[in-house]
Design an enzyme around this catalytic site. Structure first.
Site, PDB file in Angstrom:
ATOM      1  N   LYS A   1       0.854  -1.190   0.000  1.00 55.61           N
ATOM      2  CA  LYS A   1       0.000   0.000   0.000  1.00 55.61           C
ATOM      3  C   LYS A   1       0.887   1.235   0.000  1.00 55.61           C
ATOM      4  CE  LYS A   1      -3.948   2.112   2.319  1.00 55.61           C
ATOM      5  NZ  LYS A   1      -3.455   3.474   2.016  1.00 55.61           N
TER       6      LYS A   1
ATOM      7  N   ASP B   1       1.597   5.452  -0.004  1.00 55.04           N
ATOM      8  CA  ASP B   1       1.077   6.694   0.568  1.00 55.04           C
ATOM      9  C   ASP B   1       1.339   7.831  -0.409  1.00 55.04           C
ATOM     10  OD1 ASP B   1      -0.050   8.461   2.302  1.00 55.04           O
ATOM     11  OD2 ASP B   1       1.628   8.528   3.697  1.00 55.04           O
TER      12      ASP B   1
END
Length: 326
Positions: free
Chosen positions: A30, A32
């Site tokens: 994931k 950012d």
């Protein structure tokens, strides 16, 4: 534009799939950053659209050469625009200096030289005139990797099939934001927050000291809308580390309001004094525990939420101390 406009598919917050189903899922890091749908017309041009559909192409001039990467092949790709720190990790604070410059191309060009971005590609929804949204993720991922999109400011990181527990632990060990779990047979659902994609955010928890608060509005007028919290620096000063505005029940908010009124003071306990409009200060004697994602380079907590009061701890005896590397 001849390519179809495709809003990005969104992941649902959750936990790792059951162990028995692990082999049916792929796992990606994931990131950012800023979500971007990439449109390659096959004529050397590039168009970037944000999650909201805005044209953000001009904000990232260093990505324009990607328009020629597939030569005459058209494509619609899904990805995330990142700004990387010295350790090669995504840093949203760095990226913020690049966002919002789509209407200021001259400034965007200067910022690109100072803080270049990196585009991570993880899906393909349209390729060579054919829609792939109804093609399973595993096949879409294979088509994406066949494109070999690797360049100075873009890449196609691999995905791991199975081994979800190990993948999640690896993101924690390397200080990454988290993991996205994608079902291998999942179709691409434009604009939908789907259970076929699950996002897991790595969160940290630490003790903080309450030094102030901001009044709530509307139905919570007169109650705290957010708490202003700090941690002790090595020199003994209480340093401000951010505002916490989520995580309470109604009963906890009411309890906090009474404690804050009892500790009211005209003196700001933080050094230096933070620039927070309408702040109300309190004697720094309440200790709480908060959860957050990462720290900014200036030491602020990003996306903090309240976990609990720690009445068992006195401020100086708590673990509410800034890390040495902040």
């Amino acid at each position: 534009m001849t390519l179809p406009l495709i809003p990005p598919m969104l992941a649902t917050p959750g936990t790792l799939p059951p162990t028995a189903q692990d082999a049916r899922w792929a796992y990606e890091t994931k990131q950012d950053g800023q979500r971007a749908v990439v449109y390659l017309q096959g004529d050397g041009t590039l168009l970037l659209r944000s999650r909201s559909g805005d044209d953000i192409t001009a904000a990232y001039p260093e990505l324009r050469p990607l328009g020629e990467a597939l030569r005459t092949t058209s494509a619609v790709l899904d990805g995330e625009i990142l700004a990387l720190d010295e350790q090669g990790r995504a840093n949203f604070q760095l990226l913020q200096s690049r966002m919002g410059l789509a209407h200021a191309p001259a400034r965007a060009a200067r910022m690109a030289a100072r803080t270049p971005v990196h585009l991570v590609l993880f899906d393909v929804m349209h390729l060579a005139g054919r829609s792939l949204v109804k093609v399973p993720y595993s096949r879409r991922r294979g088509r994406l990797e066949e494109l070999s999109l690797e360049g100075p400011y873009w890449s196609t990181p691999g995905a791991v099939v199975g081994h979800g527990t190990e993948a999640l632990e690896a993101t924690r060990e390397h200080g990454l934001e988290g993991l996205v779990c994608k079902r291998l047979d999942s179709l691409y659902e434009p604009g939908v927050r789907s259970r076929a994609w699950i996002k897991i955010r790595n969160m940290h928890s630490e003790d903080v000291i309450v030094g102030g608060w901001l009044p709530g509005k509307g139905r919570i007028a007169g109650l705290p809308g957010s708490l202003l919290v700090g941690q002790f620096a090595a020199d003994g000063r209480l340093r401000y580390v951010g505002g916490v505005g989520t995580g309470w029940s109604e009963a906890e908010r009411t309890e906090l309001a009474e404690l804050l009124r009892a500790g009211a003071t005209d003196v700001c306990p933080f050094d230096p004094v933070p620039h927070v409009a309408s702040a109300r200060w309190v004697v720094p004697r309440l200790v709480g525990e908060v959860r957050y994602s990462v720290r900014t380079r200036s030491g602020l907590l990003r996306q903090p939420s309240w976990l609990r009061l720690r009445p068992d701890l006195a401020p100086q005896d708590s673990a509410a101390h800034l890390r040495d590397d902040v």
